[in-house]
Design a protein around this motif. Structure first.
Motif, PDB file in Angstrom:
ATOM      1  N   THR A 182       0.880  -1.091  -0.100  1.00 28.56           N
ATOM      2  CA  THR A 182      -0.116   0.006   0.102  1.00 28.56           C
ATOM      3  C   THR A 182       0.800   1.290   0.002  1.00 28.56           C
ATOM      4  O   THR A 182       0.323   2.173  -0.513  1.00 28.56           O
ATOM      5  CB  THR A 182      -1.035   0.073   1.236  1.00 28.56           C
ATOM      6  N   ILE A 183       2.010   1.454   0.627  1.00 31.60           N
ATOM      7  CA  ILE A 183       2.904   2.348   0.918  1.00 31.60           C
ATOM      8  C   ILE A 183       3.460   2.485  -0.597  1.00 31.60           C
ATOM      9  O   ILE A 183       3.557   3.752  -1.056  1.00 31.60           O
ATOM     10  CB  ILE A 183       3.884   1.971   1.663  1.00 31.60           C
ATOM     11  N   VAL A 184       3.793   1.441  -1.237  1.00 27.03           N
ATOM     12  CA  VAL A 184       4.554   1.673  -2.741  1.00 27.03           C
ATOM     13  C   VAL A 184       3.486   1.969  -3.701  1.00 27.03           C
ATOM     14  O   VAL A 184       3.881   3.002  -4.549  1.00 27.03           O
ATOM     15  CB  VAL A 184       5.005   0.358  -3.119  1.00 27.03           C
ATOM     16  N   ALA A 185       2.077   1.584  -3.630  1.00 24.02           N
ATOM     17  CA  ALA A 185       1.099   2.142  -4.379  1.00 24.02           C
ATOM     18  C   ALA A 185       0.971   3.601  -4.157  1.00 24.02           C
ATOM     19  O   ALA A 185       0.799   4.228  -5.392  1.00 24.02           O
ATOM     20  CB  ALA A 185      -0.240   1.229  -4.047  1.00 24.02           C
ATOM     21  N   ILE A 186       1.066   4.393  -2.992  1.00 21.97           N
ATOM     22  CA  ILE A 186       0.757   5.601  -2.926  1.00 21.97           C
ATOM     23  C   ILE A 186       1.873   6.366  -3.406  1.00 21.97           C
ATOM     24  O   ILE A 186       1.798   7.360  -4.070  1.00 21.97           O
ATOM     25  CB  ILE A 186       0.719   5.974  -1.349  1.00 21.97           C
ATOM     26  N   ILE A 187       3.370   5.736  -3.414  1.00 21.05           N
ATOM     27  CA  ILE A 187       4.559   6.201  -4.047  1.00 21.05           C
ATOM     28  C   ILE A 187       4.377   6.542  -5.616  1.00 21.05           C
ATOM     29  O   ILE A 187       4.605   7.457  -5.995  1.00 21.05           O
ATOM     30  CB  ILE A 187       5.898   5.498  -3.606  1.00 21.05           C
ATOM     31  N   LEU A 188       3.863   5.205  -6.318  1.00 21.64           N
ATOM     32  CA  LEU A 188       3.801   5.347  -7.678  1.00 21.64           C
ATOM     33  C   LEU A 188       2.603   6.202  -8.084  1.00 21.64           C
ATOM     34  O   LEU A 188       2.673   6.901  -8.960  1.00 21.64           O
ATOM     35  CB  LEU A 188       3.218   3.857  -8.156  1.00 21.64           C
ATOM     36  N   LEU A 189       1.726   6.241  -7.019  1.00 19.23           N
ATOM     37  CA  LEU A 189       0.478   7.567  -7.541  1.00 19.23           C
ATOM     38  C   LEU A 189       1.118   8.972  -7.520  1.00 19.23           C
ATOM     39  O   LEU A 189       0.849   9.605  -8.396  1.00 19.23           O
ATOM     40  CB  LEU A 189      -0.653   7.459  -6.677  1.00 19.23           C
ATOM     41  N   LYS A 190       1.788   8.966  -6.385  1.00 21.34           N
ATOM     42  CA  LYS A 190       2.518  10.447  -6.307  1.00 21.34           C
ATOM     43  C   LYS A 190       3.381  10.699  -7.435  1.00 21.34           C
ATOM     44  O   LYS A 190       3.202  11.870  -7.901  1.00 21.34           O
ATOM     45  CB  LYS A 190       3.161  10.447  -4.919  1.00 21.34           C
ATOM     46  N   GLN A 191       4.274   9.791  -7.937  1.00 19.25           N
ATOM     47  CA  GLN A 191       4.975  10.066  -8.941  1.00 19.25           C
ATOM     48  C   GLN A 191       4.291  10.195 -10.228  1.00 19.25           C
ATOM     49  O   GLN A 191       4.688  11.176 -11.209  1.00 19.25           O
ATOM     50  CB  GLN A 191       6.151   8.840  -9.117  1.00 19.25           C
ATOM     51  N   ALA A 192       2.956   9.369 -10.593  1.00 16.94           N
ATOM     52  CA  ALA A 192       2.558   9.560 -11.824  1.00 16.94           C
ATOM     53  C   ALA A 192       2.067  10.991 -11.892  1.00 16.94           C
ATOM     54  O   ALA A 192       1.874  11.556 -12.833  1.00 16.94           O
ATOM     55  CB  ALA A 192       1.471   8.335 -11.876  1.00 16.94           C
ATOM     56  N   LEU A 193       1.467  11.339 -10.762  1.00 12.09           N
ATOM     57  CA  LEU A 193       0.537  12.682 -10.441  1.00 12.09           C
ATOM     58  C   LEU A 193       1.382  13.891 -10.670  1.00 12.09           C
ATOM     59  O   LEU A 193       1.134  14.896 -11.134  1.00 12.09           O
ATOM     60  CB  LEU A 193      -0.239  12.862  -9.240  1.00 12.09           C
ATOM     61  N   SER A 194       2.766  13.776 -10.415  1.00 16.13           N
ATOM     62  CA  SER A 194       3.716  14.668 -10.489  1.00 16.13           C
ATOM     63  C   SER A 194       4.340  15.015 -11.693  1.00 16.13           C
ATOM     64  O   SER A 194       4.876  16.177 -11.893  1.00 16.13           O
ATOM     65  CB  SER A 194       4.858  14.498  -9.211  1.00 16.13           C
TER      66      SER A 194
END
Length: 195
Positions: A182-194
């Motif tokens: 779940t932590i890595v999923a949030i990291i991936l989403l933040k990178q994609a949104l940035s």
């Protein structure tokens, strides 16, 4: 170029330019009869690029090359292209998927661990692959992916190497692989949104 933005640079152990290596590797995805790097190398000799088989392995395994950033930048361009073709009111969304990648014979693979496979309800030796994608309902584009090891140190068969520079993207991926899904999923989403 996108390669330079992603940290790809010519290294001492490369016999060709980064662009030539990437171009040959990308083209080899479309060769129907080539199944390994050695086949890519022998078929690339027709392109008059002076290099050897080890160059491809060094290029693919270099901890300095930020493959995730390159994938995000390529996806960003593709999404911009697809957005021009779609209606303005079309809804888009992110898709997260996790898959177990079994490495039954990979006893010495870095960070290989015992992971639970929900399909077979058994523990297997391997990794959990987490994929973040983008879809508009018609098209699907992979944005980023992560190979995850076990968060429990007792379940990991081989630990990460300590010889890497902590500032490199390879070292950051190794540390990321030990975190919860779940932590890595949030990291991936933040990178994609940035992007």
């Amino acid at each position: 170029s996108l390669l330079r933005l992603s940290g790809f640079r010519k290294r001492d152990n490369y016999g060709a330019t980064v662009y030539d290596l990437f171009r040959m590797l990308f083209k080899s995805c479309f060769f129907h009869n080539v199944k390994n790097v050695h086949g890519n190398y022998t078929s690339s000799k027709q392109a008059n690029v002076e290099t050897n088989k080890s160059t491809f392995y060094n290029f693919l395994s270099s901890e300095y090359n930020n493959w995730r950033k390159l994938q995000l930048l390529l996806a960003q361009r593709a999404i911009a292209f697809f957005s021009k073709l779609n209606d303005a009111d079309r809804k888009t969304c992110f898709v997260l998927d996790d898959t177990v990648l079994e490495r039954a014979k990979g006893m010495h693979v870095e960070l290989v661990s015992k992971v639970f496979d929900h399909v077979t309800n058994t523990f297997v030796r391997g990794f959990t692959a987490l994929l973040l994608g983008w879809t508009d309902g018609i098209n699907f584009l992979p944005l980023a992916n992560a190979l995850l090891s076990s968060t429990n140190e007792e379940n990991r068969y081989v630990e990460a190497t300590t010889k890497t520079d902590k500032r490199t993207s390879g070292s950051k991926r190794r540390e990321e692989s030990k975190q919860k899904k779940t932590i890595v999923a949030i990291i991936l989403l933040k990178q994609a949104l940035s992007m």
